[in-house]
Design an enzyme around this catalytic site. Structure first.
Site, PDB file in Angstrom:
ATOM      1  N   ALA A   1       0.860  -1.176   0.000  1.00  0.00           N
ATOM      2  CA  ALA A   1       0.000   0.000   0.000  1.00  0.00           C
ATOM      3  C   ALA A   1       0.900   1.230   0.000  1.00  0.00           C
ATOM      4  O   ALA A   1       2.051   1.186   0.460  1.00  0.00           O
ATOM      5  CB  ALA A   1      -0.885  -0.013   1.238  1.00  0.00           C
TER       6      ALA A   1
ATOM      7  N   GLY B   1       0.494  -5.041   0.916  1.00  0.00           N
ATOM      8  CA  GLY B   1      -0.730  -5.080   0.122  1.00  0.00           C
ATOM      9  C   GLY B   1      -0.525  -5.721  -1.245  1.00  0.00           C
ATOM     10  O   GLY B   1      -1.470  -6.260  -1.827  1.00  0.00           O
TER      11      GLY B   1
ATOM     12  N   GLU C   1      -0.768  -9.327  -0.639  1.00  0.00           N
ATOM     13  CA  GLU C   1      -2.178  -9.602  -0.309  1.00  0.00           C
ATOM     14  C   GLU C   1      -3.056  -9.538  -1.563  1.00  0.00           C
ATOM     15  O   GLU C   1      -3.994 -10.324  -1.704  1.00  0.00           O
ATOM     16  CB  GLU C   1      -2.656  -8.601   0.754  1.00  0.00           C
TER      17      GLU C   1
ATOM     18  N   GLU D   1       4.731  -5.164   6.951  1.00  0.00           N
ATOM     19  CA  GLU D   1       3.999  -4.134   7.707  1.00  0.00           C
ATOM     20  C   GLU D   1       4.566  -3.927   9.105  1.00  0.00           C
ATOM     21  O   GLU D   1       4.598  -2.806   9.619  1.00  0.00           O
ATOM     22  CB  GLU D   1       2.510  -4.510   7.814  1.00  0.00           C
TER      23      GLU D   1
HETATM   24  C1  HXC Z   1       4.988   4.336  -1.455  1.00  0.00           C
HETATM   25  C2  HXC Z   1       6.855   3.329  -2.318  1.00  0.00           C
HETATM   26  C3  HXC Z   1       6.503   2.098  -1.725  1.00  0.00           C
HETATM   27  C4  HXC Z   1       5.299   2.057  -0.973  1.00  0.00           C
HETATM   28  C5  HXC Z   1       8.342   1.825  -2.785  1.00  0.00           C
HETATM   29  N1  HXC Z   1       8.005   3.100  -2.970  1.00  0.00           N
HETATM   30  N2  HXC Z   1       7.454   1.185  -2.031  1.00  0.00           N
HETATM   31  N3  HXC Z   1       6.102   4.427  -2.182  1.00  0.00           N
HETATM   32  N4  HXC Z   1       4.590   3.191  -0.855  1.00  0.00           N
HETATM   33  N5  HXC Z   1       4.867   0.941  -0.393  1.00  0.00           N
HETATM   34  C6  HXC Z   1       8.714   4.131  -3.737  1.00  0.00           C
HETATM   35  C7  HXC Z   1       9.923   4.649  -2.998  1.00  0.00           C
HETATM   36  O1  HXC Z   1       9.554   5.633  -2.070  1.00  0.00           O
HETATM   37  C8  HXC Z   1      10.743   5.201  -4.143  1.00  0.00           C
HETATM   38  O2  HXC Z   1      10.214   6.436  -4.559  1.00  0.00           O
HETATM   39  C9  HXC Z   1      10.461   4.218  -5.266  1.00  0.00           C
HETATM   40  O3  HXC Z   1       9.246   3.559  -4.924  1.00  0.00           O
HETATM   41  C10 HXC Z   1      11.540   3.170  -5.419  1.00  0.00           C
HETATM   42  O4  HXC Z   1      11.746   2.546  -4.179  1.00  0.00           O
HETATM   43  P1  HXC Z   1      13.183   2.390  -3.505  1.00  0.00           P
HETATM   44  O5  HXC Z   1      12.973   2.174  -2.051  1.00  0.00           O
HETATM   45  O6  HXC Z   1      14.086   3.500  -3.909  1.00  0.00           O
HETATM   46  O7  HXC Z   1      13.685   1.041  -4.212  1.00  0.00           O
HETATM   47  P2  HXC Z   1      14.636  -0.108  -3.612  1.00  0.00           P
HETATM   48  O8  HXC Z   1      15.798   0.513  -2.860  1.00  0.00           O
HETATM   49  O9  HXC Z   1      14.932  -1.023  -4.752  1.00  0.00           O
HETATM   50  O10 HXC Z   1      13.752  -0.858  -2.527  1.00  0.00           O
HETATM   51  C11 HXC Z   1      12.613  -1.536  -2.949  1.00  0.00           C
HETATM   52  C12 HXC Z   1      11.775  -1.929  -1.703  1.00  0.00           C
HETATM   53  C13 HXC Z   1      11.483  -0.673  -0.862  1.00  0.00           C
HETATM   54  C14 HXC Z   1      12.531  -2.971  -0.869  1.00  0.00           C
HETATM   55  C15 HXC Z   1      10.472  -2.593  -2.233  1.00  0.00           C
HETATM   56  O11 HXC Z   1      10.956   0.332  -1.729  1.00  0.00           O
HETATM   57  C16 HXC Z   1      10.503  -0.895   0.247  1.00  0.00           C
HETATM   58  O12 HXC Z   1      10.846  -1.465   1.272  1.00  0.00           O
HETATM   59  N6  HXC Z   1       9.261  -0.439   0.046  1.00  0.00           N
HETATM   60  C17 HXC Z   1       8.228  -0.495   1.052  1.00  0.00           C
HETATM   61  C18 HXC Z   1       7.695  -1.907   1.181  1.00  0.00           C
HETATM   62  C19 HXC Z   1       6.646  -1.996   2.276  1.00  0.00           C
HETATM   63  O13 HXC Z   1       6.914  -1.719   3.444  1.00  0.00           O
HETATM   64  N7  HXC Z   1       5.440  -2.396   1.899  1.00  0.00           N
HETATM   65  C20 HXC Z   1       4.340  -2.537   2.812  1.00  0.00           C
HETATM   66  C21 HXC Z   1       3.546  -1.264   2.859  1.00  0.00           C
HETATM   67  S1  HXC Z   1       2.300  -1.362   4.087  1.00  0.00           S
HETATM   68  P3  HXC Z   1      11.021   7.820  -4.295  1.00  0.00           P
HETATM   69  O14 HXC Z   1      10.114   8.860  -4.901  1.00  0.00           O
HETATM   70  O15 HXC Z   1      11.165   7.918  -2.825  1.00  0.00           O
HETATM   71  O16 HXC Z   1      12.318   7.626  -5.026  1.00  0.00           O
HETATM   72  C22 HXC Z   1       1.085  -2.204   3.367  1.00  0.00           C
HETATM   73  C23 HXC Z   1      -0.149  -2.319   4.210  1.00  0.00           C
HETATM   74  C24 HXC Z   1      -1.111  -3.216   3.558  1.00  0.00           C
HETATM   75  O17 HXC Z   1       1.145  -2.662   2.274  1.00  0.00           O
HETATM   76  C25 HXC Z   1      -2.418  -3.114   4.176  1.00  0.00           C
HETATM   77  C26 HXC Z   1      -3.506  -3.554   3.265  1.00  0.00           C
HETATM   78  C27 HXC Z   1      -3.424  -3.065   1.821  1.00  0.00           C
END
Ligand code: HXC
Length: 257
Positions: free
Chosen positions: A65, A108, A111, A131
Site C-alpha cells: 500500500a 498489500g 495480499e 507491515e
Molecule cells: C509508497 C513506495 C513504496 C510504498 C516503494 N516506494 N514502495 N512508495 N509506498 N509501499 C517508492 C519509494 O519511495 C521510491 O520512490 C520508489 O518507490 C523506489 O523505491 P526504492 O525504495 O528506492 O527502491 P529499492 O531501494 O529497490 O527498494 C525496494 C523496496 C522498498 C525494498 C520494495 O521500496 C521498500 O521497502 N518499500 C516499502 C515496502 C513496504 O513496506 N510495503 C508494505 C507497505 S504497508 P522515491 O520517490 O522515494 O524515489 C502495506 C499495508 C497493507 O502494504 C495493508 C492492506 C493493503
C-alpha cells in the site's frame, strides 16, 4: 473509463490488467484500488471474458500500500472511511484471476496476489508482509489468507519478522502455483488464462466458488455444498456438450453455448 494507474486491455477471452505506477513500484493507493474495482466489474459483466490476469513490471508487482498516502491518516480517518474494505476486487470477482508476479510483491501487493486464484511467479519474485517494520500489521488478508495458504509456521515467520521470501521458497510452501523464468512469465500466465477461459464459464465460476469455500466452511459443510453444485452441473448445457464431446472423440464447443 480512463485509467490513470492501470493499463487495461482484452486479449481474446482474457482480461489483462497491468498495474501502472512504476515510479512508486506500483504502490497501491486509493485511486488504483478504485480503478481495479472498476476494471474487475467491467470484466465480470462481460460474457466474452473468461479469466483475468493482473501483473506489474519486471521490478515490482506491487511494493505494498502507498506509504505516502497512509502516513498522515489517523485511526478515525481509517475507521470512518472503512479504509481498504473495498480493496478486494479479485477475491470478490466471480471469474478467476491469475497474478503474474515479477519482482516485489510486498504487504498489500502480496495480499493482492493472494486474492487471485493462481499466482504464477517469475524467478525474481519476492514475497513478504513487511507491515511490522512500519509499526502496523497487515490489513488485507496477510494474517488470514497467508496463514490458511501456508500454515502457522511460515505465516508467523513472515508476519513477525517482515522478511522477504524468494520464488523458490514461495513455491515450496504453497503460496505460488508455478515459478517460471522472468522472460516467460507473461507467456505462461496468458497461456494458463486462455486455457481457463476456454472452459465452460459457468463451470469455471462454480469451481472457483467451491475452492474459495474450502477456506471458509467446515469440511462436512464444504462437501455438502460441493455435492449440490456437482448435481446442479447435470442441469446444464456445459455438461451435455463436455461429455458428448468426450464420447464423440472431439474437442468440446463450449464457445458455441
Ligand atoms: C509508497 C513506495 C513504496 C510504498 C516503494 N516506494 N514502495 N512508495 N509506498 N509501499 C517508492 C519509494 O519511495 C521510491 O520512490 C520508489 O518507490 C523506489 O523505491 P526504492 O525504495 O528506492 O527502491 P529499492 O531501494 O529497490 O527498494 C525496494 C523496496 C522498498 C525494498 C520494495 O521500496 C521498500 O521497502 N518499500 C516499502 C515496502 C513496504 O513496506 N510495503 C508494505 C507497505 S504497508 P522515491 O520517490 O522515494 O524515489 C502495506 C499495508 C497493507 O502494504 C495493508 C492492506 C493493503
Amino acid at each position: 473509463m480512463t485509467y490513470e494507474t492501470l493499463i487495461v486491455e482484452t486479449v481474446g477471452r482474457v482480461g489483462l490488467i497491468r498495474l501502472n505506477r512504476p515510479k512508486a513500484l506500483n504502490a497501491l493507493n486509493s485511486r488504483l484500488a478504485e480503478e481495479l474495482r472498476q476494471a474487475f466489474a467491467q470484466f465480470d459483466q462481460d460474457d466474452d471474458i473468461g479469466c483475468v490476469v493482473i501483473t506489474g513490471t519486471d521490478r515490482a508487482f506491487a511494493a505494498g500500500a502507498d506509504i505516502k498516502e497512509m502516513a498522515p491518516k489517523s485511526f478515525i480517518d481509517t475507521f470512518k472511511a472503512n479504509y481498504m474494505a473495498n480493496w478486494d476486487s479479485p477475491a470478490r470477482s466471480r471469474k478467476p484471476s491469475i497474478a503474474a508476479v515479477a519482482g516485489f510483491a510486498l504487504g498489500g501487493g502480496c495480499e493482492l496476489a493472494m486474492q487471485c486464484d493462481l499466482i504464477i511467479a517469475a524467478d525474481n519474485a519476492k514475497f513478504g508482509q513487511p507491515e511490522i517494520t512500519l509499526g502496523i500489521v497487515p490489513g488485507l488478508g496477510g494474517t488470514q489468507r497467508l496463514t490458511r495458504a501456508l500454515g502457522k509456521a511460515k505465516a508467523m515467520d513472515l508476519v513477525l519478522t517482515g522478511r522477504m521470501m524468494d520464488a523458490v521458497e514461495a513455491e515450496r510452501c504453497g503460496l505460488v502455483s508455478r515459478v517460471v523464468p522472468l522472460d516467460k512469465l507473461m507467456d505462461e500466465a496468458m497461456k494458463a488464462a486462455e486455457t481457463i477461459a476456454s472452459m465452460w464459464l459457468p463451470a469455471v465460476m462454480t469451481a472457483k466458488e467451491l475452492v474459495q469455500r474450502a477456506h471458509e466452511l467446515p469440511l462436512a459443510e464444504g462437501l455438502r455444498f460441493e455435492r449440490r453444485a456437482f448435481h446442479a452441473m447435470f442441469g446444464t448445457e456445459g455438461q451435455r456438450e463436455g461429455m458428448a464431446a468426450f464420447l464423440e472423440k472431439r474437442p468440446p464447443r463450449f464457445d458455441e453455448l
